[in-house]
Design an enzyme around this catalytic site. Structure first.
Site, PDB file in Angstrom:
ATOM      1  N   ASP A  68       0.891  -1.190 -11.930  1.00  0.00           N
ATOM      2  CA  ASP A  68      -0.196  -0.528 -11.219  1.00  0.00           C
ATOM      3  C   ASP A  68      -1.485  -0.608 -12.035  1.00  0.00           C
ATOM      4  O   ASP A  68      -1.547  -0.120 -13.169  1.00  0.00           O
ATOM      5  CB  ASP A  68       0.209   0.926 -10.994  1.00  0.00           C
ATOM      6  CG  ASP A  68      -0.786   1.647 -10.128  1.00  0.00           C
ATOM      7  OD1 ASP A  68      -1.113   1.116  -9.065  1.00  0.00           O
ATOM      8  OD2 ASP A  68      -1.261   2.723 -10.529  1.00  0.00           O
ATOM      9  N   THR A 101      -5.570  -1.228  -6.710  1.00  0.00           N
ATOM     10  CA  THR A 101      -6.245  -0.879  -7.959  1.00  0.00           C
ATOM     11  C   THR A 101      -6.361  -2.079  -8.892  1.00  0.00           C
ATOM     12  O   THR A 101      -7.250  -2.110  -9.737  1.00  0.00           O
ATOM     13  CB  THR A 101      -5.507   0.258  -8.680  1.00  0.00           C
ATOM     14  OG1 THR A 101      -4.128  -0.068  -8.740  1.00  0.00           O
ATOM     15  CG2 THR A 101      -5.681   1.557  -7.944  1.00  0.00           C
ATOM     16  N   THR A 102      -5.460  -3.047  -8.758  1.00  0.00           N
ATOM     17  CA  THR A 102      -5.601  -4.269  -9.546  1.00  0.00           C
ATOM     18  C   THR A 102      -6.639  -5.171  -8.890  1.00  0.00           C
ATOM     19  O   THR A 102      -7.521  -5.703  -9.556  1.00  0.00           O
ATOM     20  CB  THR A 102      -4.255  -5.024  -9.636  1.00  0.00           C
ATOM     21  OG1 THR A 102      -3.225  -4.084  -9.864  1.00  0.00           O
ATOM     22  CG2 THR A 102      -4.273  -6.024 -10.756  1.00  0.00           C
ATOM     23  N   ASP A 403       1.953   4.789  -4.239  1.00  0.00           N
ATOM     24  CA  ASP A 403       1.135   3.737  -3.630  1.00  0.00           C
ATOM     25  C   ASP A 403       1.499   3.552  -2.165  1.00  0.00           C
ATOM     26  O   ASP A 403       0.628   3.424  -1.308  1.00  0.00           O
ATOM     27  CB  ASP A 403       1.322   2.405  -4.372  1.00  0.00           C
ATOM     28  CG  ASP A 403       0.409   2.292  -5.582  1.00  0.00           C
ATOM     29  OD1 ASP A 403      -0.057   3.345  -6.036  1.00  0.00           O
ATOM     30  OD2 ASP A 403       0.175   1.171  -6.065  1.00  0.00           O
TER      31      ASP A 403
HETATM   32  P1  ADP Z   1      -2.922  -3.800  -6.302  1.00  0.00           P
HETATM   33  O1  ADP Z   1      -2.741  -2.872  -7.459  1.00  0.00           O
HETATM   34  O2  ADP Z   1      -4.330  -4.278  -6.202  1.00  0.00           O
HETATM   35  O3  ADP Z   1      -2.375  -3.291  -5.030  1.00  0.00           O
HETATM   36  P2  ADP Z   1      -0.721  -5.589  -6.307  1.00  0.00           P
HETATM   37  O4  ADP Z   1      -0.055  -6.088  -7.546  1.00  0.00           O
HETATM   38  O5  ADP Z   1      -0.026  -4.558  -5.495  1.00  0.00           O
HETATM   39  O6  ADP Z   1      -2.148  -5.112  -6.708  1.00  0.00           O
HETATM   40  O7  ADP Z   1      -1.019  -6.858  -5.417  1.00  0.00           O
HETATM   41  C1  ADP Z   1      -1.653  -6.755  -4.199  1.00  0.00           C
HETATM   42  C2  ADP Z   1      -1.908  -8.127  -3.628  1.00  0.00           C
HETATM   43  O8  ADP Z   1      -0.694  -8.817  -3.412  1.00  0.00           O
HETATM   44  C3  ADP Z   1      -2.593  -8.011  -2.282  1.00  0.00           C
HETATM   45  O9  ADP Z   1      -3.644  -8.935  -2.224  1.00  0.00           O
HETATM   46  C4  ADP Z   1      -1.490  -8.373  -1.311  1.00  0.00           C
HETATM   47  O10 ADP Z   1      -2.009  -8.961  -0.143  1.00  0.00           O
HETATM   48  C5  ADP Z   1      -0.665  -9.336  -2.101  1.00  0.00           C
HETATM   49  N1  ADP Z   1       0.710  -9.417  -1.638  1.00  0.00           N
HETATM   50  C6  ADP Z   1       1.614  -8.438  -1.530  1.00  0.00           C
HETATM   51  N2  ADP Z   1       2.795  -8.880  -1.047  1.00  0.00           N
HETATM   52  C7  ADP Z   1       2.635 -10.209  -0.856  1.00  0.00           C
HETATM   53  C8  ADP Z   1       3.495 -11.286  -0.392  1.00  0.00           C
HETATM   54  N3  ADP Z   1       4.742 -11.048  -0.021  1.00  0.00           N
HETATM   55  N4  ADP Z   1       2.969 -12.502  -0.335  1.00  0.00           N
HETATM   56  C9  ADP Z   1       1.710 -12.748  -0.717  1.00  0.00           C
HETATM   57  N5  ADP Z   1       0.868 -11.824  -1.168  1.00  0.00           N
HETATM   58  C10 ADP Z   1       1.305 -10.559  -1.242  1.00  0.00           C
HETATM   59 MG    MG Z   2      -0.442  -2.765  -4.501  1.00  0.00          MG
END
Ligand code: ADP
Ligand code: MG
Length: 532
Positions: A68, A101-102, A403
């Site tokens: 996160d 948040t990332t 989240d």
């Molecule tokens: P954050 O803390 O910003 O939510 P995450 O590590 O949760 O960061 O990553 C979020 C990103 O990953 C988003 O851009 C989301 O669209 C993408 N994402 C999540 N699941 C998938 C998937 N199965 N395939 C491709 N992209 C994905």
């Molecule tokens: Mg996320």
């Protein structure tokens, strides 16, 4: 001594100072940008479902494993003031949207990089800042246009959204359980009178070590994360009448400065007797109201409950639970359907909550929790029992579930969804580039740089998934140029596909807020020309 002598003479001639100042503000700005970018680079590898996790060791030796962004940044000891702004940025995203948040930090990093290049080209910081503001406003419109409205009654769709958010977490293999749990919990606390917000405080997650995450459950009833006081009192009460009291069951204390001097045994005896009588009266009054389960608010002024009163209450077959946090009073009074009682005079049957069964259950080891089932008039509140085999997993499961809850809350706030996998960022980039053509001069340059910066999201998703980032991004770019606005990085199949068909969807609010906040943050960093 020569440089020291040169400095005052340079200060005297106005021309030189001006020149120096300009140089200084340029170097302050670029060092600010470098510091902030370093932070963004540190979290970049955590983005997306194939992103890496970070292990953070705090000063006192505690270890956290997390994916996160907000947590990583929060626990990192960042010193540079502008780097701290990114930490704040991620926190702001966490408060407003709860997810992304990332992403927000990755976008901010990319925008800073773009700004730095524009500065080198000689564009004035204010011009860049204003162009970025307009570009961000345009991005908002583009996102809104590509979003699809969602019906809150569509559970299946909501579960998909929560699953996307859980995809990138350590506990992603348990998303089949956690995603529907998040949806149900939010739906349960949805307040008809305030249809566009959800109070996540009404969802209490109780973490207990032992078992695996799969054993977690949403309780049909309430959980209290405390033990009973024992002393021979009951640990299981049927047909419970629950009272939540905010007064203490111990002898009153004198005021700060006063003291009572007892000089002989007779006086001492009398004082003890009086204390006993006082406590007995209190307990009798509690018993008289019909109460058989007593929850006592935590007290810092004096003991919430004394040994003597515990003894009386145990004899009266009243279950006693102490140390209910002040902040939790509202939650418990909601979920148990009882009214907090501030004084023993208000101890009446109407203030009590009723439940079929209150019992202390063991959660393995010496962990215990009190479970209340069959509550008669339960308000909008839920308890979730989260399990995990060790502390690291448990903590991360908690953050991940948070989240997922936030994602559902985002949808309640703004009922639109977007495809995931970098599709929104790519779509904004493509449309912004088109729009940039209608603009002239430096503005066009800045918009293009803004658009290119957003491509870092799909780029990073591909990079983290082990795909060729350049191929993926160019392929994605051409798909979007051909009007396939739902195409994103499919990390599972390893190429570019329609993310909606892949069931990877995310709330509009998350992406929208990420772009908006990141550009705000970059603008304020650009405006700084000195650190004093
Ligand atoms: P954050 O803390 O910003 O939510 P995450 O590590 O949760 O960061 O990553 C979020 C990103 O990953 C988003 O851009 C989301 O669209 C993408 N994402 C999540 N699941 C998938 C998937 N199965 N395939 C491709 N992209 C994905
Ligand atoms: Mg996320």
């Amino acid at each position: 001594m020569a440089p020291a002598a040169a400095a005052p003479s340079a200060a005297k001639s106005g021309k030189d100072t001006n020149f120096k100042d300009k140089e200084k503000s340029g170097s302050v700005r670029s060092s600010n940008i470098v510091a902030a970018k370093a932070v963004a680079d540190a979290v970049r590898t955590s983005l997306g479902p194939r992103g890496m996790d970070k292990m953070i060791q705090s000063g006192n030796g505690d270890v956290t494993i997390t994916n996160d962004g907000a947590t990583i940044l929060n626990q990192m000891s960042v010193i540079h003031p502008t780097a701290k702004m990114l930490v704040e940025l991620s926190k702001a995203q966490d408060i407003e949207a709860g997810d992304g948040t990332t992403t927000v930090v990755v976008i901010a990093g990319a925008l800073l990089d773009a700004a730095q290049k524009l500065l080198v080209k000689g564009i004035h910081p204010t011009a860049i800042s204003e162009s970025f503001q307009r570009a961000a406003a345009q991005a908002e419109i583009i996102l809104q246009n590509m979003a699809t409205p969602i019906d809150l009654a569509n559970d299946e769709q909501l579960v998909k959204l929560a699953t996307t958010s859980l995809n990138s977490k350590v506990v992603s293999q348990h998303s089949w359980l956690l995603a529907p749990m998040a949806v149900n919990a939010v739906k349960k606390v949805l307040d008809e009178s305030r249809p566009d917000n959800v109070d996540l405080k009404a969802i209490k997650i109780i973490k207990k070590m032992g078992d695996t995450v799969e054993e977690s459950e949403m309780i049909d009833g309430a959980l209290i994360d405390q033990k009973t006081m024992g002393r021979g009192g009951p640990t299981r009460v049927e047909k419970a009448k629950i009272a939540l009291i905010q007064f203490q069951l111990s002898a009153p204390k004198t005021d700060m400065e006063n003291q009572v001097i007892i000089s002989d045994y007779a006086q001492m005896d009398r004082a003890l007797k009086e204390e006993r009588q006082y406590l007995l009266d209190l307990c009798k009054q509690i018993k008289k109201s019909g109460c058989n389960v007593l929850l006592i608010q935590k007290s810092i002024l004096r003991d919430a409950v004394s040994e003597l009163s515990l003894h009386f209450l145990a004899k009266m077959k009243i279950m006693v639970v102490k140390d209910i946090e002040r902040d939790d009073i509202e939650f418990y009074s909601n979920i148990l359907g009882c009214r907090p009682i501030a004084s023993v005079d208000h101890m009446v049957a109407e203030s009590l909550g009723s439940a079929d069964l209150v019992e202390e259950i063991s959660t393995g080891g010496d962990g215990k929790v009190i479970k209340v089932t069959g509550i008669q008039s339960s308000g909008p509140a839920v308890s979730i029992l989260l399990r995990g085999s060790n502390k690291l997993v448990l903590e991360e499961a908690d953050r991940s579930l948070h989240d997922a809850l936030c994602v559902i809350r985002c949808l309640v706030k703004k009922r639109f969804l977007l495809p995931g996998g970098g599709a929104p960022e790519m779509e904004v980039a493509c449309k912004l580039r088109e729009k940039a053509n209608e603009r002239g001069g430096a503005e066009q340059y800045c918009w293009r740089a803004f658009a290119d910066a957003l491509e870092l999201v799909p780029y990073t998703l591909a990079e983290n998934a082990g795909l060729s980032p350049i191929h993926t991004v160019t392929e994605l770019r051409s798909q979007h140029a051909n009007g396939h606005s739902n195409y994103g990085v499919n990390v599972r199949k390893g190429f570019v596909t329609d993310m909606k068909e892949e069931n990877v969807v995310q709330p509009l609010l998350v992406s929208h807020n990420a772009i908006k906040q990141a550009s705000e943050c970059v603008r304020s960093i650009l405006k700084i020309d000195d650190i004093v």
